[in-house]
Scaffold this motif. Structure first.
Motif, short mmCIF file in Angstrom:
data_model
loop_
_atom_site.label_atom_id
_atom_site.label_comp_id
_atom_site.label_asym_id
_atom_site.label_seq_id
_atom_site.Cartn_x
_atom_site.Cartn_y
_atom_site.Cartn_z
N GLN A 67 -39.31 1.84 81.36
CA GLN A 67 -40.56 1.89 82.09
C GLN A 67 -41.81 2.11 81.23
N VAL A 68 -41.60 2.84 80.23
CA VAL A 68 -42.82 2.88 79.08
C VAL A 68 -43.07 1.31 78.47
N VAL A 69 -41.82 0.72 78.30
CA VAL A 69 -41.85 -0.82 77.58
C VAL A 69 -42.71 -1.69 78.55
N HIS A 71 -44.51 -0.90 81.08
CA HIS A 71 -45.73 -0.35 81.49
C HIS A 71 -46.83 -0.85 80.26
N CYS A 72 -46.25 -0.80 79.01
CA CYS A 72 -47.33 -1.44 77.90
C CYS A 72 -47.50 -2.93 78.03
N ALA A 73 -46.42 -3.79 78.59
CA ALA A 73 -46.74 -4.93 78.71
C ALA A 73 -47.87 -5.15 80.09
N ASP A 74 -47.57 -4.41 80.90
CA ASP A 74 -48.49 -4.49 82.28
C ASP A 74 -49.87 -4.02 81.64
N SER A 75 -50.02 -2.95 80.97
CA SER A 75 -51.19 -2.39 80.64
C SER A 75 -52.10 -3.48 79.78
N HIS A 76 -51.12 -3.92 78.86
CA HIS A 76 -51.93 -4.60 77.48
C HIS A 76 -52.31 -5.99 78.18
N ILE A 77 -51.59 -6.72 79.05
CA ILE A 77 -51.99 -7.89 79.88
C ILE A 77 -53.43 -7.71 80.55
N ASN A 78 -53.51 -6.38 81.22
CA ASN A 78 -54.70 -6.05 81.88
C ASN A 78 -55.89 -5.76 80.88
N SER A 79 -55.50 -5.41 79.86
CA SER A 79 -56.54 -4.95 78.98
C SER A 79 -57.06 -6.35 78.08
N PHE A 80 -56.14 -7.26 77.75
CA PHE A 80 -56.46 -8.50 77.30
C PHE A 80 -57.63 -9.27 78.30
N ILE A 81 -57.37 -9.10 79.72
CA ILE A 81 -57.92 -10.01 80.68
C ILE A 81 -59.37 -9.27 80.81
N ARG A 82 -59.33 -7.95 80.61
CA ARG A 82 -60.70 -7.39 80.86
C ARG A 82 -61.54 -7.52 79.51
N GLN A 100 -48.54 3.84 88.03
CA GLN A 100 -47.41 4.67 88.53
C GLN A 100 -46.64 3.92 89.56
N LEU A 101 -47.35 2.97 90.42
CA LEU A 101 -46.64 2.27 91.38
C LEU A 101 -45.81 0.91 91.07
N TRP A 102 -46.65 0.56 89.76
CA TRP A 102 -46.09 -0.80 89.09
C TRP A 102 -44.78 -0.36 88.52
N ALA A 103 -44.89 0.86 87.90
CA ALA A 103 -43.62 1.46 87.21
C ALA A 103 -42.25 1.44 88.23
N GLU A 104 -42.51 1.45 89.49
CA GLU A 104 -41.34 1.69 90.33
C GLU A 104 -40.89 0.24 91.10
N LEU A 105 -41.53 -0.60 90.59
CA LEU A 105 -41.38 -2.11 91.29
C LEU A 105 -40.31 -2.46 90.35
N VAL A 106 -39.38 -3.46 90.99
CA VAL A 106 -38.05 -3.81 90.45
C VAL A 106 -38.37 -4.34 89.02
N ASP A 107 -39.39 -4.98 88.57
CA ASP A 107 -39.28 -5.49 87.24
C ASP A 107 -40.12 -4.47 86.32
N GLY A 108 -40.57 -3.35 86.87
CA GLY A 108 -41.06 -2.31 86.04
C GLY A 108 -39.89 -1.07 85.73
N ASN A 109 -38.75 -1.53 86.51
CA ASN A 109 -37.63 -0.47 86.40
C ASN A 109 -36.41 -1.05 85.91
N SER A 110 -36.61 -2.19 85.29
CA SER A 110 -35.33 -3.31 84.83
C SER A 110 -35.02 -2.65 83.66
N ASN A 111 -33.45 -2.79 83.36
CA ASN A 111 -33.17 -2.64 82.17
C ASN A 111 -33.21 -3.66 81.08
N ALA A 112 -33.52 -4.82 81.59
CA ALA A 112 -33.91 -6.20 80.88
C ALA A 112 -35.45 -5.83 80.17
N ILE A 113 -35.37 -5.30 79.04
CA ILE A 113 -36.87 -4.91 78.52
C ILE A 113 -37.35 -6.38 77.76
N SER A 114 -36.41 -7.26 77.40
CA SER A 114 -36.72 -8.34 76.61
C SER A 114 -37.67 -8.99 77.15
#
Length: 182
Positions: A67-69, A71-82, A100-114
């Protein structure tokens, strides 16, 4: 669950985000280097982890490594756009998101971090190219963050995201150190 841990230290293993206003050119260069090195560091920390290890948490009720991994993808995409919005619009109001809600979505909770590692690598390549090109007046461009009703400049935001990179690397290291056992 063990209870002899300092929960605040577990939540902020490198401390809370320091004040980043009044940044010197040297501060900004150091922060950009941190952002530039982040993809290699997170990939190095996570590339050989098993599914069990990816599910280790860094603190009680905290996110798992995966979830941390994500989250970093989600957060940094948002920052780049900002950053791009602040560079092309006059003090835009950015769109916050419910991390917090994004981290619970299927893509934010997947074992596939690549895929998230690939996003981080790609976003950071473009983001660092942009950051290194900014002139002093561009670093002072601003955006409004409505969640905390604050106007942020790009130079101080670079500092926030350098801290963010190190903050979440420390979370992953912490989860690995304690093997998710809290």
């Amino acid at each position: 669950m063990k209870t002899n841990f300092d929960l605040e230290k577990l939540k902020f293993p490198i401390g809370k985000c320091p004040k980043t206003d009044d940044a010197s050119p040297n501060d900004v260069a150091t922060w950009i280097a941190t952002i530039e090195q982040f993809p290699a560091k997170i990939k190095n920390l996570t590339s050989n982890l098993s599914d069990e290890e990816l599910n280790w948490i860094y603190r009680p009720y905290g996110w798992s490594i995966k979830q941390v991994v994500h989250h970093c993808a989600d957060s940094h995409i948002n920052s780049f756009i900002r950053f791009k919005l602040a560079l092309t619009e006059d003090v835009p109001t950015i769109k916050p998101y419910e991390e917090q809600l994004w981290a619970e979505l299927v893509d934010g909770n997947s074992n596939a971090i690549s895929p998230s590692i690939q996003i981080i690598e790609g976003v950071h390549a473009r983001w660092v190219l942009l950051l290194k090109s900014l002139k002093e007046n561009e670093l002072k461009r601003q955006f409004i963050h409505p969640a905390n009703i604050k106007i942020l400049s790009l130079d101080e935001t670079i500092g926030v995201y350098a801290w963010h990179c190190n903050h979440h690397l420390a979370h992953i290291e912490q989860a690995l150190k304690y093997k998710g056992q809290f």
